[in-house]
Design a protein around this motif. Structure first.
Motif, PDB file in Angstrom:
ATOM      1  N   PRO A  23       0.816  -1.206   0.000  1.00 50.44           N
ATOM      2  CA  PRO A  23       0.000   0.000   0.000  1.00 50.44           C
ATOM      3  C   PRO A  23       0.859   1.269   0.000  1.00 50.44           C
ATOM      4  CG  PRO A  23      -0.793  -1.551   1.630  1.00 50.44           C
ATOM      5  CD  PRO A  23       0.512  -2.086   1.121  1.00 50.44           C
ATOM      6  N   CYS A  24       0.264   2.349  -0.459  1.00 53.36           N
ATOM      7  CA  CYS A  24       0.970   3.627  -0.489  1.00 53.36           C
ATOM      8  C   CYS A  24       0.080   4.695   0.119  1.00 53.36           C
ATOM      9  CB  CYS A  24       1.337   3.987  -1.928  1.00 53.36           C
ATOM     10  SG  CYS A  24      -0.083   4.246  -2.992  1.00 53.36           S
ATOM     11  N   SER A  25       0.603   5.899   0.240  1.00 52.42           N
ATOM     12  CA  SER A  25      -0.184   6.997   0.790  1.00 52.42           C
ATOM     13  C   SER A  25      -0.308   8.108  -0.245  1.00 52.42           C
ATOM     14  CB  SER A  25       0.458   7.526   2.073  1.00 52.42           C
ATOM     15  OG  SER A  25       1.719   8.091   1.785  1.00 52.42           O
ATOM     16  N   ILE A  26      -1.466   8.747  -0.235  1.00 47.12           N
ATOM     17  CA  ILE A  26      -1.756   9.838  -1.166  1.00 47.12           C
ATOM     18  C   ILE A  26      -2.295  11.014  -0.369  1.00 47.12           C
ATOM     19  CG2 ILE A  26      -3.307  10.599  -2.999  1.00 47.12           C
ATOM     20  CD1 ILE A  26      -3.150   7.922  -4.181  1.00 47.12           C
ATOM     21  N   THR A  27      -1.845  12.201  -0.750  1.00 42.26           N
ATOM     22  CA  THR A  27      -2.333  13.433  -0.142  1.00 42.26           C
ATOM     23  C   THR A  27      -2.820  14.354  -1.253  1.00 42.26           C
ATOM     24  OG1 THR A  27      -0.671  13.235   1.597  1.00 42.26           O
ATOM     25  CG2 THR A  27      -1.720  15.368   1.350  1.00 42.26           C
ATOM     26  N   LEU A  28      -4.014  14.920  -1.071  1.00 43.61           N
ATOM     27  CA  LEU A  28      -4.544  15.901  -2.003  1.00 43.61           C
ATOM     28  C   LEU A  28      -4.502  17.267  -1.337  1.00 43.61           C
ATOM     29  CD1 LEU A  28      -7.664  13.975  -3.340  1.00 43.61           C
ATOM     30  CD2 LEU A  28      -5.458  14.290  -4.476  1.00 43.61           C
ATOM     31  N   ASP A  29      -4.080  18.273  -2.083  1.00 45.15           N
ATOM     32  CA  ASP A  29      -3.959  19.627  -1.549  1.00 45.15           C
ATOM     33  C   ASP A  29      -4.633  20.585  -2.532  1.00 45.15           C
ATOM     34  OD1 ASP A  29      -3.183  21.680   0.109  1.00 45.15           O
ATOM     35  OD2 ASP A  29      -1.137  21.771  -0.670  1.00 45.15           O
ATOM     36  N   ARG A  30      -5.737  21.181  -2.111  1.00 45.07           N
ATOM     37  CA  ARG A  30      -6.512  22.050  -3.000  1.00 45.07           C
ATOM     38  C   ARG A  30      -6.360  23.507  -2.586  1.00 45.07           C
ATOM     39  NH1 ARG A  30     -12.980  21.631  -4.257  1.00 45.07           N
ATOM     40  NH2 ARG A  30     -13.057  23.411  -5.648  1.00 45.07           N
ATOM     41  N   HIS A  31      -6.081  24.340  -3.589  1.00 42.97           N
ATOM     42  CA  HIS A  31      -5.992  25.792  -3.413  1.00 42.97           C
ATOM     43  C   HIS A  31      -6.724  26.449  -4.568  1.00 42.97           C
ATOM     44  CE1 HIS A  31      -3.038  25.489  -0.184  1.00 42.97           C
ATOM     45  NE2 HIS A  31      -2.393  24.600  -0.919  1.00 42.97           N
ATOM     46  N   GLN A  32      -6.780  27.752  -4.582  1.00 38.93           N
ATOM     47  CA  GLN A  32      -7.436  28.465  -5.688  1.00 38.93           C
ATOM     48  C   GLN A  32      -6.721  28.223  -7.014  1.00 38.93           C
ATOM     49  OE1 GLN A  32      -7.621  32.569  -4.403  1.00 38.93           O
ATOM     50  NE2 GLN A  32      -9.827  32.368  -4.029  1.00 38.93           N
ATOM     51  N   GLY A  34      -5.253  25.459  -7.983  1.00 33.79           N
ATOM     52  CA  GLY A  34      -5.466  24.129  -8.527  1.00 33.79           C
ATOM     53  C   GLY A  34      -5.456  23.044  -7.471  1.00 33.79           C
ATOM     54  N   LEU A  35      -5.345  21.819  -7.958  1.00 34.70           N
ATOM     55  CA  LEU A  35      -5.347  20.633  -7.100  1.00 34.70           C
ATOM     56  C   LEU A  35      -4.025  19.902  -7.293  1.00 34.70           C
ATOM     57  CD1 LEU A  35      -6.899  18.638  -5.236  1.00 34.70           C
ATOM     58  CD2 LEU A  35      -7.784  17.566  -7.328  1.00 34.70           C
ATOM     59  N   TRP A  36      -3.337  19.622  -6.177  1.00 36.58           N
ATOM     60  CA  TRP A  36      -2.053  18.926  -6.216  1.00 36.58           C
ATOM     61  C   TRP A  36      -2.190  17.569  -5.546  1.00 36.58           C
ATOM     62  CZ3 TRP A  36      -2.334  24.153  -5.954  1.00 36.58           C
ATOM     63  CH2 TRP A  36      -1.510  24.875  -6.830  1.00 36.58           C
ATOM     64  N   LEU A  37      -1.474  16.614  -6.089  1.00 38.28           N
ATOM     65  CA  LEU A  37      -1.444  15.262  -5.541  1.00 38.28           C
ATOM     66  C   LEU A  37      -0.007  14.944  -5.148  1.00 38.28           C
ATOM     67  CD1 LEU A  37      -3.181  12.142  -6.874  1.00 38.28           C
ATOM     68  CD2 LEU A  37      -0.712  12.074  -6.654  1.00 38.28           C
ATOM     69  N   SER A  38       0.167  14.406  -3.969  1.00 43.75           N
ATOM     70  CA  SER A  38       1.460  13.901  -3.516  1.00 43.75           C
ATOM     71  C   SER A  38       1.270  12.436  -3.149  1.00 43.75           C
ATOM     72  CB  SER A  38       1.966  14.675  -2.295  1.00 43.75           C
ATOM     73  OG  SER A  38       2.168  16.033  -2.618  1.00 43.75           O
ATOM     74  N   ILE A 129      11.413   7.731  -8.230  1.00 49.27           N
ATOM     75  CA  ILE A 129      10.169   7.271  -8.852  1.00 49.27           C
ATOM     76  C   ILE A 129       9.085   7.047  -7.802  1.00 49.27           C
ATOM     77  CG2 ILE A 129       9.136   5.380 -10.175  1.00 49.27           C
ATOM     78  CD1 ILE A 129      11.885   5.066 -11.554  1.00 49.27           C
ATOM     79  N   ARG A 130       9.455   6.542  -6.648  1.00 49.04           N
ATOM     80  CA  ARG A 130       8.480   6.226  -5.594  1.00 49.04           C
ATOM     81  C   ARG A 130       7.894   7.467  -4.922  1.00 49.04           C
ATOM     82  NH1 ARG A 130      12.640   2.115  -3.356  1.00 49.04           N
ATOM     83  NH2 ARG A 130      12.055   0.208  -4.438  1.00 49.04           N
ATOM     84  N   ASN A 131       8.561   8.593  -5.020  1.00 50.77           N
ATOM     85  CA  ASN A 131       8.112   9.816  -4.362  1.00 50.77           C
ATOM     86  C   ASN A 131       7.560  10.781  -5.407  1.00 50.77           C
ATOM     87  OD1 ASN A 131       7.691  11.832  -2.462  1.00 50.77           O
ATOM     88  ND2 ASN A 131       9.755  12.625  -2.698  1.00 50.77           N
ATOM     89  N   ILE A 132       6.269  11.078  -5.347  1.00 55.59           N
ATOM     90  CA  ILE A 132       5.643  12.039  -6.248  1.00 55.59           C
ATOM     91  C   ILE A 132       5.242  13.251  -5.405  1.00 55.59           C
ATOM     92  CG2 ILE A 132       3.731  12.461  -7.843  1.00 55.59           C
ATOM     93  CD1 ILE A 132       3.693   9.452  -8.398  1.00 55.59           C
ATOM     94  N   PRO A 133       6.053  14.326  -5.430  1.00 56.45           N
ATOM     95  CA  PRO A 133       5.740  15.492  -4.603  1.00 56.45           C
ATOM     96  C   PRO A 133       4.966  16.560  -5.383  1.00 56.45           C
ATOM     97  CG  PRO A 133       7.977  15.670  -5.409  1.00 56.45           C
ATOM     98  CD  PRO A 133       7.388  14.410  -6.002  1.00 56.45           C
ATOM     99  N   ARG A 134       3.880  17.034  -4.830  1.00 51.98           N
ATOM    100  CA  ARG A 134       3.113  18.180  -5.354  1.00 51.98           C
ATOM    101  C   ARG A 134       2.984  18.194  -6.875  1.00 51.98           C
ATOM    102  NH1 ARG A 134       1.027  22.036  -2.622  1.00 51.98           N
ATOM    103  NH2 ARG A 134       1.408  23.665  -4.122  1.00 51.98           N
TER     104      ARG A 134
END
Length: 190
Positions: A23-32, A34-38, A129-134
């Motif tokens: 399993p992995c972890s995902i974070t969504l960060d929403r601002h005016q 746009g939307l970022w995924l980490s 590759i394993r780390n997808i930041p912002r």
């Protein structure tokens, strides 16, 4: 804002050494803006994949994100889609590993932006590759403050980019099966 990744892999059913997908972890960060995924991905390469890399065959990974607006009365329209790919290759002359990160379709000559970086070890290359930041997956103008959205994230080893004889050899084996999938709901903003 964390969601778990479901590993879609037959690797655990095989008795041969195959890719280890966790399993992995995902974070969504929403601002005016746009939307970022980490995301933090956890997977290991099987011995056949590492052997192919050491023989000079590049391996491609593809990450896809899709933002859909939730509607209870009809199918959910796709609001935004984003794709990035990683090309992992070993360079025997320099004894270094190279990761090429591109945005858009793999074979698209008008590829937006891309970057390349070299590493001393396979572990260092895989860490990139394993780390997808912002990663920006949607523009702010595409998202309504009152709507609910579902974000689907998928990460795969793309065997279609392998040389043809190797593609045929990967059929029916779990040694080349690296696939992660996760969904996350994004509620409307107050």
């Amino acid at each position: 804002m964390l969601a778990g990744c479901a590993a879609v892999s037959l690797a655990q059913a095989s008795s041969s050494p195959s890719p280890q997908v966790q399993p992995c972890s995902i974070t969504l960060d929403r601002h005016q803006e746009g939307l970022w995924l980490s995301a933090q991905l956890r997977f290991e390469l099987s011995a056949p994949i590492v052997d192919a890399l050491q023989r000079g065959i590049a391996v491609f990974f593809v990450a896809r994100a899709q933002v859909r607006q939730y509607r209870w009365y009809w199918s959910d329209p796709i609001v935004a889609e984003a794709m990035r790919y990683y090309r992992l290759a070993y360079q025997p002359l320099t004894n270094r590993w190279k990761v090429h990160l591109g945005f858009g379709e793999i074979n698209d000559p008008a590829l937006g932006s891309s970057i390349s970086q070299s590493f001393d070890t396979l572990a260092d290359a895989l860490a990139m590759i394993r780390n997808i930041p912002r990663w920006k997956i949607a523009e702010g103008a595409a998202l309504s403050d009152t709507a609910r959205y579902d974000v689907a994230f998928q990460f795969d080893l793309d065997t279609t980019q392998l040389p043809r004889p190797l593609q045929i050899g990967t059929l029916g084996t779990s040694d080349w099966d690296i696939s992660l999938y996760a969904t996350r709901s994004l509620a409307s903003q107050p």
